[in-house]
Design a protein around this motif. Structure first.
Motif, PDB file in Angstrom:
ATOM      1  N   VAL A  40       0.887  -1.165   0.000  1.00  0.00           N
ATOM      2  CA  VAL A  40       0.000   0.000   0.000  1.00  0.00           C
ATOM      3  C   VAL A  40       0.929   1.219   0.000  1.00  0.00           C
ATOM      4  N   PRO A  41       0.387   2.449  -0.060  1.00  0.00           N
ATOM      5  CA  PRO A  41       1.313   3.583  -0.173  1.00  0.00           C
ATOM      6  C   PRO A  41       2.156   3.863   1.073  1.00  0.00           C
ATOM      7  N   ALA A  42       1.854   3.275   2.213  1.00  0.00           N
ATOM      8  CA  ALA A  42       2.668   3.534   3.399  1.00  0.00           C
ATOM      9  C   ALA A  42       4.061   2.956   3.190  1.00  0.00           C
ATOM     10  N   PRO A  82      -8.972  -9.030   2.131  1.00  0.00           N
ATOM     11  CA  PRO A  82      -9.801  -8.180   1.279  1.00  0.00           C
ATOM     12  C   PRO A  82      -8.999  -6.962   0.833  1.00  0.00           C
ATOM     13  N   ARG A  83      -9.196  -6.563  -0.404  1.00  0.00           N
ATOM     14  CA  ARG A  83      -8.478  -5.392  -0.921  1.00  0.00           C
ATOM     15  C   ARG A  83      -9.399  -4.625  -1.866  1.00  0.00           C
ATOM     16  N   ASP A  84      -9.411  -3.289  -1.686  1.00  0.00           N
ATOM     17  CA  ASP A  84     -10.227  -2.467  -2.574  1.00  0.00           C
ATOM     18  C   ASP A  84      -9.297  -1.518  -3.326  1.00  0.00           C
ATOM     19  N   GLY A  85      -9.256  -0.241  -2.946  1.00  0.00           N
ATOM     20  CA  GLY A  85      -8.371   0.680  -3.662  1.00  0.00           C
ATOM     21  C   GLY A  85      -6.897   0.452  -3.354  1.00  0.00           C
ATOM     22  N   GLY A  86      -6.620  -0.232  -2.241  1.00  0.00           N
ATOM     23  CA  GLY A  86      -5.222  -0.451  -1.851  1.00  0.00           C
ATOM     24  C   GLY A  86      -4.532   0.823  -1.402  1.00  0.00           C
ATOM     25  N   ASP A 145     -15.374  12.297   1.788  1.00  0.00           N
ATOM     26  CA  ASP A 145     -14.306  12.993   1.077  1.00  0.00           C
ATOM     27  C   ASP A 145     -12.954  12.846   1.772  1.00  0.00           C
ATOM     28  N   PRO A 146     -12.341  11.664   1.664  1.00  0.00           N
ATOM     29  CA  PRO A 146     -10.974  11.562   2.195  1.00  0.00           C
ATOM     30  C   PRO A 146     -10.012  12.258   1.245  1.00  0.00           C
ATOM     31  N   ALA A 147      -8.804  12.532   1.711  1.00  0.00           N
ATOM     32  CA  ALA A 147      -7.800  13.091   0.805  1.00  0.00           C
ATOM     33  C   ALA A 147      -7.524  12.111  -0.331  1.00  0.00           C
ATOM     34  N   SER A 152      -9.606   5.936  -3.406  1.00  0.00           N
ATOM     35  CA  SER A 152     -10.072   4.922  -2.462  1.00  0.00           C
ATOM     36  C   SER A 152     -11.524   4.566  -2.782  1.00  0.00           C
ATOM     37  N   LEU A 153     -11.973   3.417  -2.299  1.00  0.00           N
ATOM     38  CA  LEU A 153     -13.253   2.862  -2.749  1.00  0.00           C
ATOM     39  C   LEU A 153     -14.149   2.546  -1.546  1.00  0.00           C
ATOM     40  N   VAL A 154     -15.431   2.383  -1.814  1.00  0.00           N
ATOM     41  CA  VAL A 154     -16.404   2.284  -0.722  1.00  0.00           C
ATOM     42  C   VAL A 154     -16.106   1.116   0.236  1.00  0.00           C
ATOM     43  N   GLY A 159     -13.962  -0.865   5.481  1.00  0.00           N
ATOM     44  CA  GLY A 159     -12.918  -1.662   6.141  1.00  0.00           C
ATOM     45  C   GLY A 159     -12.079  -0.854   7.113  1.00  0.00           C
ATOM     46  N   THR A 160     -11.948   0.460   6.851  1.00  0.00           N
ATOM     47  CA  THR A 160     -11.112   1.297   7.719  1.00  0.00           C
ATOM     48  C   THR A 160     -11.931   2.210   8.630  1.00  0.00           C
ATOM     49  N   SER A 161     -13.252   2.280   8.426  1.00  0.00           N
ATOM     50  CA  SER A 161     -14.101   3.288   9.072  1.00  0.00           C
ATOM     51  C   SER A 161     -13.463   4.660   8.825  1.00  0.00           C
ATOM     52  N   GLN A 217     -10.660  -3.646   9.395  1.00  0.00           N
ATOM     53  CA  GLN A 217      -9.505  -3.903   8.521  1.00  0.00           C
ATOM     54  C   GLN A 217      -9.560  -5.293   7.893  1.00  0.00           C
ATOM     55  N   GLY A 218     -10.744  -5.667   7.479  1.00  0.00           N
ATOM     56  CA  GLY A 218     -10.865  -6.939   6.755  1.00  0.00           C
ATOM     57  C   GLY A 218     -10.663  -8.160   7.621  1.00  0.00           C
ATOM     58  N   THR A 219     -10.745  -8.022   8.938  1.00  0.00           N
ATOM     59  CA  THR A 219     -10.522  -9.188   9.800  1.00  0.00           C
ATOM     60  C   THR A 219     -11.813  -9.929  10.133  1.00  0.00           C
ATOM     61  N   LEU A 220     -12.970  -9.339   9.791  1.00  0.00           N
ATOM     62  CA  LEU A 220     -14.234  -9.988  10.161  1.00  0.00           C
ATOM     63  C   LEU A 220     -15.112 -10.310   8.958  1.00  0.00           C
ATOM     64  N   GLY A 221     -14.665 -10.001   7.753  1.00  0.00           N
ATOM     65  CA  GLY A 221     -15.497 -10.323   6.603  1.00  0.00           C
ATOM     66  C   GLY A 221     -15.247  -9.381   5.449  1.00  0.00           C
ATOM     67  N   ILE A 222     -16.038  -9.571   4.388  1.00  0.00           N
ATOM     68  CA  ILE A 222     -15.855  -8.769   3.167  1.00  0.00           C
ATOM     69  C   ILE A 222     -17.183  -8.118   2.808  1.00  0.00           C
ATOM     70  N   ALA A 223     -17.217  -6.796   2.818  1.00  0.00           N
ATOM     71  CA  ALA A 223     -18.430  -6.064   2.441  1.00  0.00           C
ATOM     72  C   ALA A 223     -18.558  -6.089   0.916  1.00  0.00           C
ATOM     73  N   THR A 224     -19.770  -6.395   0.458  1.00  0.00           N
ATOM     74  CA  THR A 224     -19.952  -6.563  -0.993  1.00  0.00           C
ATOM     75  C   THR A 224     -20.901  -5.536  -1.597  1.00  0.00           C
TER      76      THR A 224
HETATM   77  C1  FAD Z   1      -2.941  10.297  -0.426  1.00  0.00           C
HETATM   78  C2  FAD Z   1      -3.795   9.594   0.596  1.00  0.00           C
HETATM   79  C3  FAD Z   1      -4.661  10.339   1.375  1.00  0.00           C
HETATM   80  C4  FAD Z   1      -5.492   9.713   2.323  1.00  0.00           C
HETATM   81  N1  FAD Z   1      -6.398  10.454   3.027  1.00  0.00           N
HETATM   82  C5  FAD Z   1      -7.283   9.852   3.849  1.00  0.00           C
HETATM   83  C6  FAD Z   1      -8.301  10.599   4.521  1.00  0.00           C
HETATM   84  O1  FAD Z   1      -8.400  11.819   4.378  1.00  0.00           O
HETATM   85  N2  FAD Z   1      -9.179   9.923   5.297  1.00  0.00           N
HETATM   86  C7  FAD Z   1      -9.095   8.568   5.479  1.00  0.00           C
HETATM   87  O2  FAD Z   1      -9.933   7.998   6.167  1.00  0.00           O
HETATM   88  N3  FAD Z   1      -8.117   7.858   4.881  1.00  0.00           N
HETATM   89  C8  FAD Z   1      -7.240   8.458   4.066  1.00  0.00           C
HETATM   90  N4  FAD Z   1      -6.270   7.715   3.438  1.00  0.00           N
HETATM   91  C9  FAD Z   1      -6.163   6.289   3.703  1.00  0.00           C
HETATM   92  C10 FAD Z   1      -7.051   5.403   2.805  1.00  0.00           C
HETATM   93  O3  FAD Z   1      -7.345   6.046   1.593  1.00  0.00           O
HETATM   94  C11 FAD Z   1      -8.328   5.038   3.529  1.00  0.00           C
HETATM   95  O4  FAD Z   1      -7.991   4.240   4.631  1.00  0.00           O
HETATM   96  C12 FAD Z   1      -9.367   4.328   2.655  1.00  0.00           C
HETATM   97  O5  FAD Z   1     -10.535   4.148   3.424  1.00  0.00           O
HETATM   98  C13 FAD Z   1      -8.883   2.984   2.137  1.00  0.00           C
HETATM   99  O6  FAD Z   1      -9.725   2.609   1.088  1.00  0.00           O
HETATM  100  P1  FAD Z   1      -9.239   1.579  -0.043  1.00  0.00           P
HETATM  101  O7  FAD Z   1     -10.388   1.364  -0.947  1.00  0.00           O
HETATM  102  O8  FAD Z   1      -7.992   2.013  -0.667  1.00  0.00           O
HETATM  103  O9  FAD Z   1      -9.017   0.293   0.858  1.00  0.00           O
HETATM  104  P2  FAD Z   1      -7.822  -0.757   0.956  1.00  0.00           P
HETATM  105  O10 FAD Z   1      -6.538  -0.113   1.218  1.00  0.00           O
HETATM  106  O11 FAD Z   1      -7.895  -1.697  -0.197  1.00  0.00           O
HETATM  107  O12 FAD Z   1      -8.290  -1.547   2.261  1.00  0.00           O
HETATM  108  C14 FAD Z   1      -8.295  -0.944   3.517  1.00  0.00           C
HETATM  109  C15 FAD Z   1      -8.685  -1.961   4.585  1.00  0.00           C
HETATM  110  O13 FAD Z   1     -10.027  -2.360   4.406  1.00  0.00           O
HETATM  111  C16 FAD Z   1     -10.100  -3.747   4.138  1.00  0.00           C
HETATM  112  N5  FAD Z   1     -11.084  -3.908   3.067  1.00  0.00           N
HETATM  113  C17 FAD Z   1     -10.965  -3.545   1.763  1.00  0.00           C
HETATM  114  N6  FAD Z   1     -12.086  -3.842   1.095  1.00  0.00           N
HETATM  115  C18 FAD Z   1     -12.936  -4.393   1.992  1.00  0.00           C
HETATM  116  C19 FAD Z   1     -14.246  -4.901   1.907  1.00  0.00           C
HETATM  117  N7  FAD Z   1     -14.916  -4.923   0.755  1.00  0.00           N
HETATM  118  N8  FAD Z   1     -14.817  -5.403   3.037  1.00  0.00           N
HETATM  119  C20 FAD Z   1     -14.145  -5.412   4.215  1.00  0.00           C
HETATM  120  N9  FAD Z   1     -12.894  -4.951   4.353  1.00  0.00           N
HETATM  121  C21 FAD Z   1     -12.307  -4.431   3.256  1.00  0.00           C
HETATM  122  C22 FAD Z   1      -8.704  -4.181   3.733  1.00  0.00           C
HETATM  123  O14 FAD Z   1      -8.443  -5.524   4.078  1.00  0.00           O
HETATM  124  C23 FAD Z   1      -7.857  -3.224   4.538  1.00  0.00           C
HETATM  125  O15 FAD Z   1      -7.684  -3.709   5.835  1.00  0.00           O
HETATM  126  C24 FAD Z   1      -5.407   8.312   2.506  1.00  0.00           C
HETATM  127  C25 FAD Z   1      -4.518   7.564   1.732  1.00  0.00           C
HETATM  128  C26 FAD Z   1      -3.716   8.187   0.791  1.00  0.00           C
HETATM  129  C27 FAD Z   1      -2.780   7.367  -0.031  1.00  0.00           C
END
Ligand code: FAD
Lengths: 504, 90
Positions: A40-42, A82-86, A145-147, A152-154, A159-161, A217-224
């Motif tokens: 992931v980007p970290a 589970p992985r969405d936008g990563g 509206d995250p940064a 990032s995807l729903v 998964g992260t709240s 963080q994807g430890t309890l299931g996958i939202a569809t």
């Molecule tokens: C430039 C940048 C800015 C950001 N700014 C913000 C911000 O302002 N606010 C904020 O909250 N975050 C921010 N983030 C962090 C990140 O974008 C969020 O955590 C976002 O919610 C992750 O979404 P994703 O679709 O990329 O998920 P992923 O990275 O793919 O997954 C995140 C977690 O959710 C789990 N997961 C993924 N899909 C599912 C699913 N369908 N069901 C259950 N669990 C699932 C994964 O296993 C993982 O643990 C930022 C990241 C970047 C790179």
């Protein structure tokens, strides 16, 4: 058998079962498909990339296909991630024990837009920006509206709240998602909300399961699939930026703005001197600013035109009385519109000698009450300064403090750190992990939470999660074991393997 | 349309030092001072039109983001002027 160590290699039989369930096209085994979903980007020590590569990737197209994949994995005791936008910054989507990455991006359809009840129902692989392009044609918006809004995807938001930049007005992901469908670690499909009812925003019926299945963080299931709350697309946006010659005045001003009770108030941000110094190096708006600009404040309002103007006047008056200098319309409009990219994009920092070096952006975030912000700021900068003294591959990119609510109670508190990833060896990585733990400890010592935004799964801070949650952490272990008896769902995250190693 | 001349495009206007760490060649387009990009990273060469294109498309993107989120952007200066004229804010 439960998964406690490294997973076994996937057998041909498992591959055949997955191919039967999804079709070969959506079972990906190539090196590119797997390596691209290993990080992931970290920032992380890139010389250890190989340790995180999954055995294969699947891209299911429906909840039923997800359920089938989970059932196969559960039967064979194979880890699933589970992985969405990563884009998650706490390594949630990183496979720590190989296994199967379930990439849900194909499930990105808009299933329903209910104009009368103001909801829509979507596949969890959809991106908010793309969704809002469609909703905009109906005069509606889904204001999460995250940064990371463009990428990032729903499902990842669930998964992260997730935390939203306009959350002080519209709420955060937990408020905006009304209900969602979820595949449990055993393959069972359920729907959770605030009680039953797909489109109910407040219920008192039963346990409030929506919150349990959000931020795990994807430890309890996958939202569809998720049903989302919609708002009218705002008529007006207002985003004044102000300059201050010292941090303390800016700090007082942001507090007053946040406590003013303006109904269209969507957030206020305070940038400290380190952040201003960082912006002066690379940001077109701040390079030409006079030297007495030492701290910045921004406030944001959205809503109907007349209401935004009335609230805007009040916010401007508060700022003026607090000694703020308005930075002008061009900077105010441009900086707000750039909110999704300005922290991550420079992709370079400075060495001690001031030379430009390639660096990735990392942020440590916490939830901290207003009255504790100054102390946390001092202690966090001191931690990063000590780290940079020993390892100049780290660079302090400054801090900001951003309201989480409409009352000014707590702030997303973030320190941005540039990291020269290619130079991260094991010693520098260990020092970074220690610094992360220290940063988290400061937030806890000041009555806060380790993370307002990203989660607290990464090495370092994760050690302190049991301390933060106390008896609640034991409940987490019990819930995990009850719902995921074989520990297949994102094993290794949040230290939850403890549930299987010892009696909680 | 003016003709494209390679030499012309690859000769940037002279740099004006704006701060210790930044220079300006085109109006409002700042660059890291090249002196700071000599050890770990090399500065990329862009034809002039490309520099201007990148800056312009950045402006387009920001405009798009405003329109995407709201119909109208309220001017703080306009509201401040109203406040100064004593007809608002309470
Ligand atoms: C430039 C940048 C800015 C950001 N700014 C913000 C911000 O302002 N606010 C904020 O909250 N975050 C921010 N983030 C962090 C990140 O974008 C969020 O955590 C976002 O919610 C992750 O979404 P994703 O679709 O990329 O998920 P992923 O990275 O793919 O997954 C995140 C977690 O959710 C789990 N997961 C993924 N899909 C599912 C699913 N369908 N069901 C259950 N669990 C699932 C994964 O296993 C993982 O643990 C930022 C990241 C970047 C790179």
């Amino acid at each position: 058998m439960t998964i406690t160590g490294t997973a076994p290699q996937l057998s041909d039989r498992v591959l055949a079962e997955l191919t039967d369930a999804l079709g070969g096209e959506y079972v990906l085994t190539s090196k590119t498909a797997r390596y691209n979903r290993a990080r992931v980007p970290a920032p992380f020590p890139v010389h250890r990339w190989r340790e995180r590569v999954p055995d294969l990737v699947v891209m299911p197209g429906s909840a039923e296909e997800v359920a089938e994949v989970v059932r196969i994995a559960n039967a064979h005791r194979i880890p699933i991630v589970p992985r969405d936008g990563g884009t998650g910054l706490t390594d949630g989507a990183v496979p720590e024990r190989r296994g199967i990455v379930v990439d849900v991006k194909r499930m990105n359809d808009i299933k329903e837009i209910d104009l009368d009840n103001r909801t829509c129902t979507v596949g969890t692989g959809i991106n908010m920006l793309k969704l809002n392009e469609v909703l905009g044609t109906h005069g509606l918006i889904y204001p999460d509206d995250p940064a990371s809004y463009p990428c990032s995807l729903v499902g990842g938001r669930i998964g992260t709240s997730g935390w939203s930049l306009v959350g002080s007005r519209f709420g955060h992901t937990r408020d905006l998602v009304l209900s969602f469908e979820l595949v449990l670690p055993t393959g069972k499909l359920i729907r959770v909300g605030d009680g039953g009812g797909r489109k109910v925003s407040k219920s008192s019926s039963g346990y409030q399961l929506k919150h349990l299945f959000m931020g795990h963080q994807g430890t309890l299931g996958i939202a569809t699939e998720a049903t989302l709350k919609l708002y009218p697309k705002p008529e007006a946006e207002f985003s004044p930026f102000w300059a201050f010659s010292d941090f303390d005045s800016a700090y007082r001003c942001v507090g007053e703005l946040a406590r003013a009770g303006v109904a269209t108030f969507a957030g206020a941000v305070l940038f400290d001197e380190w952040k201003v110094d960082y912006l002066r190096r690379d940001d077109e708006a701040y390079i030409p600013q006079p030297a007495d600009v030492r701290a910045l404040v921004c406030a944001v309002a959205y809503g109907n035109d007349d209401e935004v103007r009335a609230g805007g006047r009040r916010l401007l008056r508060i700022a003026r009385d607090a000694g703020a200098r308005y930075l002008g319309d061009e900077i105010s409009h441009g900086d707000w519109a750039a909110r999704h990219d300005r922290y991550a994009t420079p992709l370079h920092g400075r060495t001690l000698a001031g030379q430009v070096a390639p660096m990735s952006w990392h942020c440590e975030d916490a939830a901290v009450n207003y009255t504790n912000l100054p102390a946390v700021r001092r202690e966090w900068h001191a931690i990063v300064a000590r780290l940079r003294d020993k390892h100049p591959i780290f660079d302090d990119w400054g801090m900001f403090f951003y309201t989480s609510a409409d009352t000014g109670v707590d702030y997303l508190t973030e320190i941005d750190v540039g990291i020269w990833e290619q130079e991260l060896d094991d010693a520098a990585w260990a020092a970074w992990v220690d610094a992360k733990r220290d940063i988290a400890a400061v937030a806890l010592n000041h009555g806060g939470s380790i993370s307002a935004c990203h989660g607290s799964c990464r090495e370092g801070e994760v050690d302190l999660v049991p301390l933060e949650l106390g008896g609640g952490y034991d409940v987490m272990l019990q819930v995990k074991k009850a719902l995921d008896p074989n520990n297949i769902m994102n094993p290794g995250k949040y230290g939850l393997q403890r549930a299987y190693e010892e009696a909680p | 349309m003016s003709a494209y001349r390679y030499d012309e495009q690859h000769t940037p206007p002279p740099a004006r030092q704006v701060t210790d760490v930044a220079v300006e060649r085109f109006e409002h387009i700042f660059e890291v001072d090249p002196k700071l990009m000599t050890v770990h990273v090399a500065q990329q060469l862009f034809p002039n039109w490309d520099t201007l294109r990148i800056a312009a498309s950045r402006g387009d993107h920001l405009e798009w983001m405003h329109r995407h989120w709201a119909t109208e952007v309220v001017s703080g200066q306009e509201l401040l002027d109203e406040l100064d004229a004593g007809d608002g804010g309470r």
